[in-house]
Write an enzyme that holds these catalytic residues in place. Structure first.
Site, PDB file in Angstrom:
ATOM      1  CE  LYS A 115      -3.867   2.179   0.211  1.00  0.00           C
ATOM      2  NZ  LYS A 115      -3.393   2.890  -1.008  1.00  0.00           N
TER       3      LYS A 115
ATOM      4  CE  LYS B 132       4.874   7.346  -1.917  1.00  0.00           C
ATOM      5  NZ  LYS B 132       4.231   7.795  -0.675  1.00  0.00           N
TER       6      LYS B 132
ATOM      7  N   GLY C  47      -2.601   8.280  -4.266  1.00  0.00           N
ATOM      8  CA  GLY C  47      -1.927   9.495  -4.724  1.00  0.00           C
ATOM      9  C   GLY C  47      -0.703   9.842  -3.896  1.00  0.00           C
ATOM     10  CG  ASP C  48       3.472  10.897  -2.674  1.00  0.00           C
ATOM     11  OD1 ASP C  48       3.312  10.580  -1.494  1.00  0.00           O
ATOM     12  OD2 ASP C  48       4.454  11.566  -3.061  1.00  0.00           O
TER      13      ASP C  48
ATOM     14  CB  THR D 207      -2.220  13.608   4.384  1.00  0.00           C
ATOM     15  OG1 THR D 207      -2.619  12.525   3.565  1.00  0.00           O
ATOM     16  CG2 THR D 207      -0.764  13.442   4.777  1.00  0.00           C
TER      17      THR D 207
ATOM     18  CG  ASN E 269      -4.330  16.517  -0.506  1.00  0.00           C
ATOM     19  OD1 ASN E 269      -3.960  15.726   0.342  1.00  0.00           O
ATOM     20  ND2 ASN E 269      -5.611  16.750  -0.745  1.00  0.00           N
TER      21      ASN E 269
ATOM     22  CB  SER F  30      -5.560   4.794   1.797  1.00  0.00           C
ATOM     23  OG  SER F  30      -5.366   5.880   0.934  1.00  0.00           O
TER      24      SER F  30
HETATM   25  N1  GLU Z   1       1.186   9.023  -0.511  1.00  0.00           N
HETATM   26  C1  GLU Z   1       0.617   8.993   0.792  1.00  0.00           C
HETATM   27  C2  GLU Z   1       1.688   8.634   1.792  1.00  0.00           C
HETATM   28  O1  GLU Z   1       2.824   9.070   1.650  1.00  0.00           O
HETATM   29  C3  GLU Z   1      -0.655   8.157   0.859  1.00  0.00           C
HETATM   30  C4  GLU Z   1      -0.514   6.737   0.436  1.00  0.00           C
HETATM   31  C5  GLU Z   1      -1.844   5.973   0.362  1.00  0.00           C
HETATM   32  O2  GLU Z   1      -2.895   6.523   0.653  1.00  0.00           O
HETATM   33  O3  GLU Z   1      -1.770   4.798  -0.008  1.00  0.00           O
HETATM   34  O4  GLU Z   1       1.469   7.976   2.770  1.00  0.00           O
END
Ligand code: GLU
Length: 447
Positions: free
Chosen positions: A92, A128, A167-168, A212, A243, A379
């Site tokens: 994830k 990732k 997302g990121d 977040t 965001n 998530s």
């Molecule tokens: N990119 C976000 C993080 O750094 C969210 C990752 C997700 O929701 O899977 O944790």
């Protein structure tokens, strides 16, 4: 061999085998440092090559992403997915679309994600991905064609029980929509649990967008409460205006703080009377413009291109932009200006020198893998709703998020104390995140 020698031998080997990946080295080095006390106390955590296995991704995918731009020219980007650890659940973690993305960056983010996801207390592994594609300045149609090409390769590697991207930086609701559409077409299934951060009418969760940023502030609130302090009346600086930053500003102000400045890659904005979050969202999310557009439309906001956002006086600093944006010098300025709390909304925004200075000056510091875990935690709540074909209310989901952030603070703080490093939340978060994954890996054998 002493634990010290054991760890340094292993780290030297890692440097050789992963050359040219400084961010990955940085992330691993911090965790290994924290683990020395654990290995001293419980040497069985080094059994069965556990540490070596933890630092080696289970699978790394690199693929070509060809697409046609609006001028009819073929563009070629590189796509990545690092499936780092699935001991606790399906891989994830987000996808980042930014020109700086390379394998080392994705590995650092994937590695951090393992411990972050473990800290949430939810059954999710770490992964990732992303691409060196730059969505900035691209038309919607170009972004769509890129996402479709990216998913044409990625779709065979993901799934609700296998790997669940989100997302990121550079990947928000628009990109998740195009990615989901292509996945649905290729798989001929509406498998809502395959991606998170979806739109609300097709499997998305309320609060995921805000999660977040809200989570960073909930954790900051806990950290301040433990020190007998509160956000009410506090001055806060937030770097970034994406965001994470936007919703951290909103929640901090809802709780009585004044956000006195924020930034983007074009400069930083001083807002002594607070931030008009609605206006900033309009500028960044709808108009997709730079912060200069905010300054033109807002009252009492000043644009700066010299120095940095860290020059402002405040009580709390929330770095929410990107890795290594806050160095030792910045940290010294923050300390001199009276900042007492730092919580990371971005992944690894503080350099090791900055973190050391925070600790030496008695500034309470919450590392990203704890402070920004609210996004991935929500998530996981989206995945729960998808699995039960349900959708929860905003209030209920926000309450769950709040509880998860309080638990994370409690766990990292009590773990730090357990190992004799009270208020060292880097140690607390690394050790608590590690123990859960390590126990699962030992139970599951050498795989
Ligand atoms: N990119 C976000 C993080 O750094 C969210 C990752 C997700 O929701 O899977 O944790």
């Amino acid at each position: 061999m002493s634990v010290e020698e054991q760890v340094s031998t292993y780290y030297d080997m890692l440097l050789k085998r992963n050359a040219g990946e400084p961010e990955f080295h940085q992330a691993v080095s911090e965790v290994l440092d924290s683990l020395k006390v654990v290995l001293d106390k419980d040497p069985h955590y080094a059994d069965y090559g556990l540490i070596q296995r933890l630092c080696e991704p289970e699978r790394q995918l690199i693929f070509r992403v060809p697409w046609v731009d609006d001028a009819g020219l073929v563009q070629v980007n590189r796509g990545f997915r690092v499936q780092f650890n699935s001991a606790l659940g399906p891989y994830k973690g987000g996808l980042r679309f930014h020109p700086s993305v390379n394998l080392g960056i994705v590995k650092f983010l994937g590695f951090e994600q393992i411990f972050k996801n473990s800290l949430t207390g939810l059954p999710i592994g770490g992964g990732k991905g992303g691409s060196d594609f730059d969505p900035k300045g691209k038309s919607d149609a170009e972004v769509m064609r890129f996402c479709q090409s990216f998913m044409t390769e990625l779709h065979r590697h993901i799934g609700q029980y296998r790997d669940v991207p989100a997302g990121d930086i550079g990947v928000g609701g628009r990109e998740i929509g195009y990615l989901f559409g292509q996945y649905r077409r290729l798989s001929n299934q509406h498998e809502s649990g395959v991606l998170t951060g979806k739109g609300l009418t097709w499997g998305g969760s309320l609060v995921r967008t805000e999660a977040t940023g809200f989570g960073v502030v909930y954790l900051t609130q806990e950290m301040m409460k433990a020190a007998g302090d509160s956000l009410d009346g506090a001055k806060v600086i937030v770097s970034g205006s994406g965001n994470v930053a936007v919703y951290a500003m909103q929640k901090a102000q809802e709780l009585g703080a004044t956000v006195v400045g924020f930034s983007d890659s074009s400069g930083w904005v001083e807002t002594p009377n607070g931030v008009d979050v609605e206006l900033l969202r309009d500028v960044k999310e709808i108009r997709r413009e730079r912060v200069t557009a905010y300054v033109e439309d807002a009252d009492g906001a000043t644009m700066h291109t010299e120095g940095s956002i860290w020059d402002l006086k405040a009580d709390v600093a929330l770095p929410c932009a990107t890795q290594n944006e806050l160095n030792g010098e910045h940290a010294a300025t923050l300390a001199a200006n009276g900042v007492r709390y730092v919580a990371e909304g971005a992944n690894m925004p503080s350099t090791p020198e900055a973190v050391e200075l925070f600790h030496n000056k008695g500034i309470l510091f919450a590392p990203g893998k704890a402070a920004n875990a609210g996004g991935v935690a929500t998530s996981a709540l989206e995945m729960q709703q998808n699995a039960s074909r349900d959708s929860w209310t905003f209030e209920y989901t926000d309450q769950r998020l709040h509880q998860i952030m309080s638990n994370i603070f409690g766990t990292m703080s009590s773990t730090a104390a357990e190992y004799g490093h009270e208020n060292n939340f880097v140690m607390g978060a690394n050790i608590a995140g590690f123990r859960k994954v390590a126990d699962a890996m030992l139970a599951q054998g050498v795989v």
